[in-house]
Enzyme design. Sequence first.
Site, mmCIF file in Angstrom:
data_model
loop_
_atom_site.group_PDB
_atom_site.id
_atom_site.type_symbol
_atom_site.label_atom_id
_atom_site.label_comp_id
_atom_site.label_asym_id
_atom_site.label_seq_id
_atom_site.Cartn_x
_atom_site.Cartn_y
_atom_site.Cartn_z
ATOM 1 N N ASP A 176 0.851 -1.190 0.000
ATOM 2 C CA ASP A 176 0.000 0.000 0.000
ATOM 3 C C ASP A 176 0.892 1.247 0.000
ATOM 4 O O ASP A 176 1.903 1.314 0.698
ATOM 5 C CB ASP A 176 -0.915 0.005 1.233
ATOM 6 C CG ASP A 176 -2.056 0.991 1.091
ATOM 7 O OD1 ASP A 176 -3.208 0.545 0.935
ATOM 8 O OD2 ASP A 176 -1.797 2.216 1.141
ATOM 9 N N ILE A 177 0.480 2.242 -0.770
ATOM 10 C CA ILE A 177 1.268 3.466 -0.915
ATOM 11 C C ILE A 177 1.244 4.312 0.365
ATOM 12 O O ILE A 177 2.129 5.141 0.573
ATOM 13 C CB ILE A 177 0.740 4.277 -2.133
ATOM 14 C CG1 ILE A 177 1.809 5.192 -2.699
ATOM 15 C CG2 ILE A 177 -0.537 5.018 -1.790
ATOM 16 C CD1 ILE A 177 1.441 5.777 -4.060
ATOM 17 N N HIS A 191 -7.014 -5.787 2.057
ATOM 18 C CA HIS A 191 -5.862 -5.275 2.805
ATOM 19 C C HIS A 191 -5.333 -6.389 3.710
ATOM 20 O O HIS A 191 -6.129 -7.071 4.380
ATOM 21 C CB HIS A 191 -6.272 -4.116 3.718
ATOM 22 C CG HIS A 191 -6.833 -2.910 3.019
ATOM 23 N ND1 HIS A 191 -6.099 -1.762 2.825
ATOM 24 C CD2 HIS A 191 -8.058 -2.659 2.495
ATOM 25 C CE1 HIS A 191 -6.849 -0.846 2.217
ATOM 26 N NE2 HIS A 191 -8.048 -1.368 2.007
ATOM 27 N N ASN A 210 -12.975 -3.311 2.262
ATOM 28 C CA ASN A 210 -14.010 -2.286 2.342
ATOM 29 C C ASN A 210 -14.906 -2.385 1.117
ATOM 30 O O ASN A 210 -14.419 -2.463 -0.013
ATOM 31 C CB ASN A 210 -13.370 -0.897 2.399
ATOM 32 C CG ASN A 210 -12.621 -0.660 3.690
ATOM 33 O OD1 ASN A 210 -13.124 -1.007 4.757
ATOM 34 N ND2 ASN A 210 -11.432 -0.084 3.620
ATOM 35 N N GLU A 257 -12.443 3.396 -1.319
ATOM 36 C CA GLU A 257 -12.034 4.527 -2.159
ATOM 37 C C GLU A 257 -11.671 4.105 -3.575
ATOM 38 O O GLU A 257 -11.883 4.874 -4.510
ATOM 39 C CB GLU A 257 -10.857 5.265 -1.512
ATOM 40 C CG GLU A 257 -11.282 5.986 -0.236
ATOM 41 C CD GLU A 257 -10.323 7.062 0.192
ATOM 42 O OE1 GLU A 257 -9.135 6.964 -0.170
ATOM 43 O OE2 GLU A 257 -10.769 7.976 0.907
ATOM 44 N N VAL A 258 -11.070 2.938 -3.718
ATOM 45 C CA VAL A 258 -10.675 2.489 -5.058
ATOM 46 C C VAL A 258 -11.698 1.454 -5.543
ATOM 47 O O VAL A 258 -11.917 0.433 -4.875
ATOM 48 C CB VAL A 258 -9.257 1.883 -5.039
ATOM 49 C CG1 VAL A 258 -8.881 1.376 -6.428
ATOM 50 C CG2 VAL A 258 -8.239 2.907 -4.549
ATOM 51 N N HIS A 286 -10.142 -5.005 -3.480
ATOM 52 C CA HIS A 286 -8.821 -5.203 -2.872
ATOM 53 C C HIS A 286 -9.016 -5.681 -1.457
ATOM 54 O O HIS A 286 -9.919 -5.214 -0.746
ATOM 55 C CB HIS A 286 -7.966 -3.940 -2.917
ATOM 56 C CG HIS A 286 -8.674 -2.693 -2.481
ATOM 57 N ND1 HIS A 286 -9.619 -2.065 -3.272
ATOM 58 C CD2 HIS A 286 -8.596 -1.965 -1.336
ATOM 59 C CE1 HIS A 286 -10.065 -0.999 -2.646
ATOM 60 N NE2 HIS A 286 -9.481 -0.915 -1.456
HETATM 61 P P1 AMP Z 1 -9.916 1.504 0.425
HETATM 62 O O1 AMP Z 1 -10.253 2.680 1.283
HETATM 63 O O2 AMP Z 1 -10.202 0.185 1.059
HETATM 64 O O3 AMP Z 1 -10.503 1.640 -0.979
HETATM 65 O O4 AMP Z 1 -8.326 1.522 0.276
HETATM 66 C C1 AMP Z 1 -7.629 1.998 -0.842
HETATM 67 C C2 AMP Z 1 -6.160 1.846 -0.545
HETATM 68 O O5 AMP Z 1 -5.430 1.980 -1.754
HETATM 69 C C3 AMP Z 1 -5.597 2.883 0.437
HETATM 70 O O6 AMP Z 1 -5.030 2.216 1.550
HETATM 71 C C4 AMP Z 1 -4.552 3.622 -0.409
HETATM 72 O O7 AMP Z 1 -3.433 4.009 0.338
HETATM 73 C C5 AMP Z 1 -4.211 2.597 -1.470
HETATM 74 N N1 AMP Z 1 -3.680 3.116 -2.717
HETATM 75 C C6 AMP Z 1 -4.222 4.090 -3.487
HETATM 76 N N2 AMP Z 1 -3.464 4.296 -4.577
HETATM 77 C C7 AMP Z 1 -2.432 3.413 -4.507
HETATM 78 C C8 AMP Z 1 -1.306 3.117 -5.334
HETATM 79 N N3 AMP Z 1 -1.082 3.788 -6.482
HETATM 80 N N4 AMP Z 1 -0.444 2.162 -4.937
HETATM 81 C C9 AMP Z 1 -0.659 1.485 -3.776
HETATM 82 N N5 AMP Z 1 -1.697 1.703 -2.955
HETATM 83 C C10 AMP Z 1 -2.569 2.659 -3.317
#
Ligand code: AMP
Length: 128
Positions: free
Chosen positions: A39-40, A112, A97, A105-106, A110
């Site tokens: 994770d970034i 975690h 999530n 958010e994405v 995914h």
């Molecule tokens: P969520 O809130 O469960 O959608 O988590 C999205 C996660 O994606 C967050 O922990 C971000 O830090 C991570 N994230 C977003 N962009 C990137 C990226 N380019 N590389 C790695 N992790 C990312």
Amino acid sequence: MPIDATRPYDHDNVFAKILRGEIPNKTVYEDDYALAFHDINPQAPTHILVIPKGAYVSWDDFTANAPDGDVVGFIRAVGHVAREAGLVAPGYRLLANAGLDAHQEVPHLHVHIFAGRPLGPMLAHPHE
Ligand code: AMP
């Protein structure tokens, strides 16, 4: 901004771009079903994301629509990543999530993997 997990898949989301190699990532593991990378913005000493190779918005989309082989392959990949990272004995937490209240958010499924210290209660503020 949290996303609505019922919306259609957006092929321009950041994880789709990572899967296409358009954005760099720190890969931990890859097979036919999954890609795992750091994770970034890590929330624990170990914070790895595991994503399916297929285009699925969320856990809901994936479990409703993915072929059985993709589901098995992905879940085995999550276990493999945690095992290979040495996390079984100290322990780890999985989190997926899904949608607005969970603050997804994405819009690409995914999971975690958090580890590396005692992780505390399941929710930061369980009674709010
Ligand atoms: P969520 O809130 O469960 O959608 O988590 C999205 C996660 O994606 C967050 O922990 C971000 O830090 C991570 N994230 C977003 N962009 C990137 C990226 N380019 N590389 C790695 N992790 C990312």
